[in-house]
Scaffold this active site. Structure first.
Site, PDB file in Angstrom:
ATOM      1  CD  GLU A 214      -8.148  -4.162  -0.541  1.00  0.00           C
ATOM      2  OE1 GLU A 214      -7.060  -3.785  -1.013  1.00  0.00           O
ATOM      3  OE2 GLU A 214      -8.223  -4.910   0.446  1.00  0.00           O
TER       4      GLU A 214
ATOM      5  CG  HIS B  88      -1.983  -1.106   1.146  1.00  0.00           C
ATOM      6  ND1 HIS B  88      -2.497  -1.630  -0.013  1.00  0.00           N
ATOM      7  CD2 HIS B  88      -2.596  -1.784   2.163  1.00  0.00           C
ATOM      8  CE1 HIS B  88      -3.387  -2.574   0.280  1.00  0.00           C
ATOM      9  NE2 HIS B  88      -3.455  -2.697   1.579  1.00  0.00           N
TER      10      HIS B  88
ATOM     11  CG  HIS C 113      -7.930  -1.120   2.591  1.00  0.00           C
ATOM     12  ND1 HIS C 113      -8.318  -1.871   3.688  1.00  0.00           N
ATOM     13  CD2 HIS C 113      -6.921  -1.807   2.013  1.00  0.00           C
ATOM     14  CE1 HIS C 113      -7.560  -2.948   3.759  1.00  0.00           C
ATOM     15  NE2 HIS C 113      -6.699  -2.940   2.755  1.00  0.00           N
TER      16      HIS C 113
HETATM   17  C1  BGC Z   1      -3.986  -6.668   1.785  1.00  0.00           C
HETATM   18  C2  BGC Z   1      -3.642  -7.476   3.014  1.00  0.00           C
HETATM   19  C3  BGC Z   1      -3.201  -6.539   4.111  1.00  0.00           C
HETATM   20  C4  BGC Z   1      -4.293  -5.506   4.358  1.00  0.00           C
HETATM   21  C5  BGC Z   1      -3.868  -4.442   5.337  1.00  0.00           C
HETATM   22  C6  BGC Z   1      -5.097  -5.750   2.129  1.00  0.00           C
HETATM   23  O1  BGC Z   1      -5.413  -4.970   1.016  1.00  0.00           O
HETATM   24  O2  BGC Z   1      -4.350  -7.499   0.711  1.00  0.00           O
HETATM   25  O3  BGC Z   1      -2.602  -8.371   2.713  1.00  0.00           O
HETATM   26  O4  BGC Z   1      -2.934  -7.268   5.296  1.00  0.00           O
HETATM   27  O5  BGC Z   1      -4.634  -4.872   3.153  1.00  0.00           O
HETATM   28  O6  BGC Z   1      -2.645  -3.896   4.913  1.00  0.00           O
END
Ligand code: BGC
Length: 362
Positions: free
Chosen positions: A326, A121, A191
């Protein structure tokens, strides 16, 4: 202790009211706001310009009772401490980039390693921790950000708008647009963690994903570049299925990811805006349909969620408290030549729209 003035109504248009109030101050003293978009029936969504974040969606159930179906915090303090990206805009690059680096136009760019050897991210300077400018336009709130060349290691001065709207048919639309003065990679998503029952966990929700293909990932959640057919596996949601039905199966992918944390290739790749998912909760009969212009849907059943701050429910959030849908390009696309290209070329405009349509299915 910050006193919170009541919402002041600043726009009223076609039965949609937009209100704004102070949400708190960042550690460096910047004032942050909370926006509420209310429709005639009393249903509303809330947003904050911290992280261009979707804070709540208060919508009716089968009996017309309104409750909040998004995980989040009551005040800015929760978002400042958050590490789980609750409701945030994620960028410049959603999900992981392997080995925290990529090569573009023969130059290698190094990113933050915030997830083992990888970037997740966008590392430490992700958009989820930025204060956006804002503007209210009719039934929309437009959040704007300037991300300078080199931020988090990414090339190009980037100008970004994230526009939220809420319509009378209970549809939340997020429209992203961006431009860069150099070629760069860009992959934005939201998210939000949904829980259509408003409490407990999401294991009894049912999920439909119009897709039969999923990306294969290694033990660090990095795509290997291969695709796999989900037929006859616990990952098959091509017909509606309860999320909890197969989630605890003895399957290495499920064990590694503490449930679902997988990216699906959406059917109808040529459609401008395609169906991405239907989430349904049988006790309240609430349904959420998602449509997107992006090629993939990453589902995350929040197995790693353990919030340090109490959420809006008054408790800290634990695994499976919410479910993320997402919409995005494929993770690690910059290092995967066979994946759809997500270079934003200098002078081009990045456009991405995702619609979240809430309803009651009786
Ligand atoms: C990811 C996960 C991650 C979470 C928080 C999600 O979009 O796919 O792997 O643990 O975000 O970072």
């Amino acid at each position: 202790m910050v006193t919170m003035p009541d919402f002041c109504c600043i726009k009223f248009l076609l039965q949609m009211k937009i209100e704004k109030k102070q949400f708190g101050f960042t550690n460096s003293g910047v004032e942050v706001h909370l926006f509420r978009l209310v429709d005639e029936s009393g249903a509303y969504i809330e947003l904050t310009n911290y992280g261009a974040t979707w804070v709540s969606a208060v919508i009716p159930d089968r009996n017309g009772n309104l409750s909040d179906v998004i995980l989040g915090y009551d005040s800015l303090a929760g978002y400042l401490a958050d590490t789980a990206y609750l409701g945030s805009t994620v960028g410049r690059f959603a999900n992981r980039i392997g080995n925290a680096r990529f090569t573009l136009n023969r130059r290698t760019y190094k990113l933050d390693r915030n997830d083992g050897n990888n970037t997740n991210h966008s590392g430490f300077s992700g958009f989820n921790k930025k204060v956006f400018d804002y503007q209210i336009e009719n039934n929309k709130v437009v959040f704007s950000l300037f991300s300078p060349d080199g931020e988090g290691g990414f090339p190009g001065n980037l100008r970004l708008n994230v526009t939220y709207s809420f319509s009378e048919d209970l549809t939340v639309t997020i429209h992203y647009s961006a431009e860069s003065d150099q070629d760069t990679y860009l992959n934005l998503t939201n998210h939000a963690y949904f829980n259509l029952y408003s409490s407990g966990n999401i294991l009894e929700h049912s999920l439909y994903i119009p897709s039969t293909e999923m990306l294969v990932t290694d033990e660090f959640f990095i795509p290997t570049g291969e695709f796999t057919n989900v037929d006859n596996t616990p990952f098959d949601f091509s017909k509606p299925k309860q999320i909890g039905r197969d989630i605890f199966q003895n399957n290495l992918q499920l064990i590694n990811n503490k449930g679902y944390n997988h990216c699906y290739v959406l059917d109808n790749p040529d459609a401008e805006c395609k169906h991405a998912a239907v989430l349904y909760e049988p006790k309240t009969c609430r349904q959420l349909e998602v449509f997107t212009t992006k090629p993939a849907l990453l589902i995350y059943s929040a197995g790693f969620l353990n919030s340090v701050e109490a959420g809006k429910t008054g408790h800290c959030y634990s695994p499976y408290a919410g479910f993320c849908l997402e919409t995005q390009f494929f993770p690690d696309s910059p290092n995967q030549p066979s994946f759809p290209d997500c270079v934003l070329r200098k002078g081009e405009v990045y456009e991405h729209r995702t619609e979240y349509k809430f309803s009651v299915r009786l």
